[in-house]
Design an enzyme around this catalytic site. Sequence first.
Site, PDB file in Angstrom:
ATOM      1  N   ASP A   1      -3.361   1.811  -4.905  1.00  0.00           N
ATOM      2  CA  ASP A   1      -2.403   0.921  -4.800  1.00  0.00           C
ATOM      3  C   ASP A   1      -2.487   0.133  -3.480  1.00  0.00           C
ATOM      4  O   ASP A   1      -2.343   0.738  -2.405  1.00  0.00           O
ATOM      5  CB  ASP A   1      -1.003   1.782  -4.643  1.00  0.00           C
ATOM      6  CG  ASP A   1       0.375   0.849  -4.849  1.00  0.00           C
ATOM      7  OD1 ASP A   1       0.049  -0.523  -4.783  1.00  0.00           O
ATOM      8  OD2 ASP A   1       1.488   1.300  -4.778  1.00  0.00           O
TER       9      ASP A   1
ATOM     10  N   ASP B   1      -2.137  -5.431  -8.179  1.00  0.00           N
ATOM     11  CA  ASP B   1      -2.679  -4.787  -6.804  1.00  0.00           C
ATOM     12  C   ASP B   1      -2.731  -3.300  -7.184  1.00  0.00           C
ATOM     13  O   ASP B   1      -2.878  -2.589  -6.071  1.00  0.00           O
ATOM     14  CB  ASP B   1      -1.632  -5.250  -5.787  1.00  0.00           C
ATOM     15  CG  ASP B   1      -0.292  -4.398  -6.126  1.00  0.00           C
ATOM     16  OD1 ASP B   1       0.137  -4.165  -7.165  1.00  0.00           O
ATOM     17  OD2 ASP B   1       0.379  -4.294  -5.192  1.00  0.00           O
ATOM     18  N   GLU B   2      -2.586  -3.039  -8.465  1.00  0.00           N
ATOM     19  CA  GLU B   2      -2.749  -1.227  -8.329  1.00  0.00           C
ATOM     20  C   GLU B   2      -3.899  -0.986  -9.706  1.00  0.00           C
ATOM     21  O   GLU B   2      -3.642  -1.790 -10.652  1.00  0.00           O
ATOM     22  CB  GLU B   2      -1.375  -0.555  -8.547  1.00  0.00           C
ATOM     23  CG  GLU B   2      -0.438  -1.176  -9.380  1.00  0.00           C
ATOM     24  CD  GLU B   2       0.832  -0.556  -9.158  1.00  0.00           C
ATOM     25  OE1 GLU B   2       0.871   0.961  -9.161  1.00  0.00           O
ATOM     26  OE2 GLU B   2       1.835  -1.136  -9.040  1.00  0.00           O
TER      27      GLU B   2
END
Lengths: 93, 405
Positions: B9, B104-105
């Site tokens: 993350d 974003d993860e």
Amino acid sequence: MTFGFCSDYYKIMGDAIEEIVNVKAYFYSGKIFPYLISYKQREIPIKKVNLFYKTTDGAQTVLNFSLMGNGATYNVVFYPLKLLWKLIEIKPI
Amino acid sequence: MDRTILHVDMNSYFASCEQQADPYLRGKPIVVSGKPNTRSVIASASKEAKKLGIKSAMSTWEAKKICPSLIFVPGQPEKYIAITKKLFEIFQNYTPYVEFFSVDEAFLDVTATKFLFEGEIEIAKKIKKSILQEIGEYLTCSVGISFNKLLAKLGSDLKKPDGLFIINKNNLCSVLLSIKLTDFCGIGEKIEKKLNYLGIFTVSDLAKTSLSVLKQEFGIYGEKLKNMANGIDPSPIVPTFSTPPPKSYSHSFTMPSDTYDINIVKKVLFRLSEKVGRRMRMDNFGGRIVYVYLRFADFTGFSRQKKLSYFLIDGKDIYKEALSIIPSRINKSIRMICVGISDLLLQNFLPLPLFPKENNNRKITSALDLINDRFGDFTIGRASYFDLMPWEKTTAGIRTRLKIF
């Protein structure tokens, strides 16, 4: 390089310089490494590349660099099809 | 055999990307958002801003109230997508089983490949190092390691920023006893309220509650909640190469100010329909259920859908159908408009047009797409929709935008 809209951030930064400049770069293993900017009869050695990313302008791929050199920070935009560079000096807040 | 799942993350992703690009923003409270004096919300707050109490999804005026010197930076999605692609390349070096959970993860299944890299902890360290070296020193990530996706995500959330947390069978009980219900991905405020109403306040309460009670209250989701409390999650990693095809396409837009004006509604509807059509055609699909959702100023909603006997591929057809299902008179002011299309079928399987005119329309649409692909969206459109076309050019060069966008 143009910005989407004028936010507080860019107001603080003031007017950005937008000029066509010469940039010397190494090309190897499919990557591009700029090392010198020639601008207004000055040569600015690039100390560090903060960020490199690709964007598109129409169908054209554009390479964006955020560079540091000569005590200043610049945004450099490279249009590979036109072999044209644009330089914007980022001013400190 | 237990799986080994990593959840990576990125910390304050959009804000960190901007701080990476502009060193003058580093160490300062910044947020990536829309215009500060509009209805926009914060997409990402930097670590410095988070320390002041500014959170993602907070309204911009609220954030400015907390920190008047806050710096608002406009988002540049292309920048973030380019960096996400770089992240994907880094993750691919360690396993082909990479599932992007959001921009974003990502989840990585390293069960089979961890032996090649001296174990999962070493992989996590190498990923962190690669991000620093290949993308930038201001981008950090939190990594959670566990034997399923739920716990890996929980692990990365527990140690932020720049953390590494392992949840294995030895510490599972202590971790589950120490967290709040909302720490689980899938339990938000609404579900928490419902659980509290049932007398469930902690994870151990949830684990002790019988499945029948949870099923009665939450339906099929009750079983998932019960599994969560016991740290069970059998869901597999869905790597990008086997992502299922989309079920629907939709676009929504929140108006800068509430409106009764049907002409503005038409303009927004046209724009959204064109965007839905373009995205659908890019993926080679056609659809036949058109739906519209209007949210009014009082947060009530209106939704209608229409099933057609034929498939649509063109934005103007989606617009016509969408317009036919919204009420002709609007009694309440509109806050948000959403247009979507579902019941999709690949264009190769669509029935061929019977009449030459329809065939010509398809040819025109594909020609328009080629031009718009090359020179930017809304560069060219149909003259009959001239009044609705957003001709105004913005500073973004060839990309044209509607005034209110």
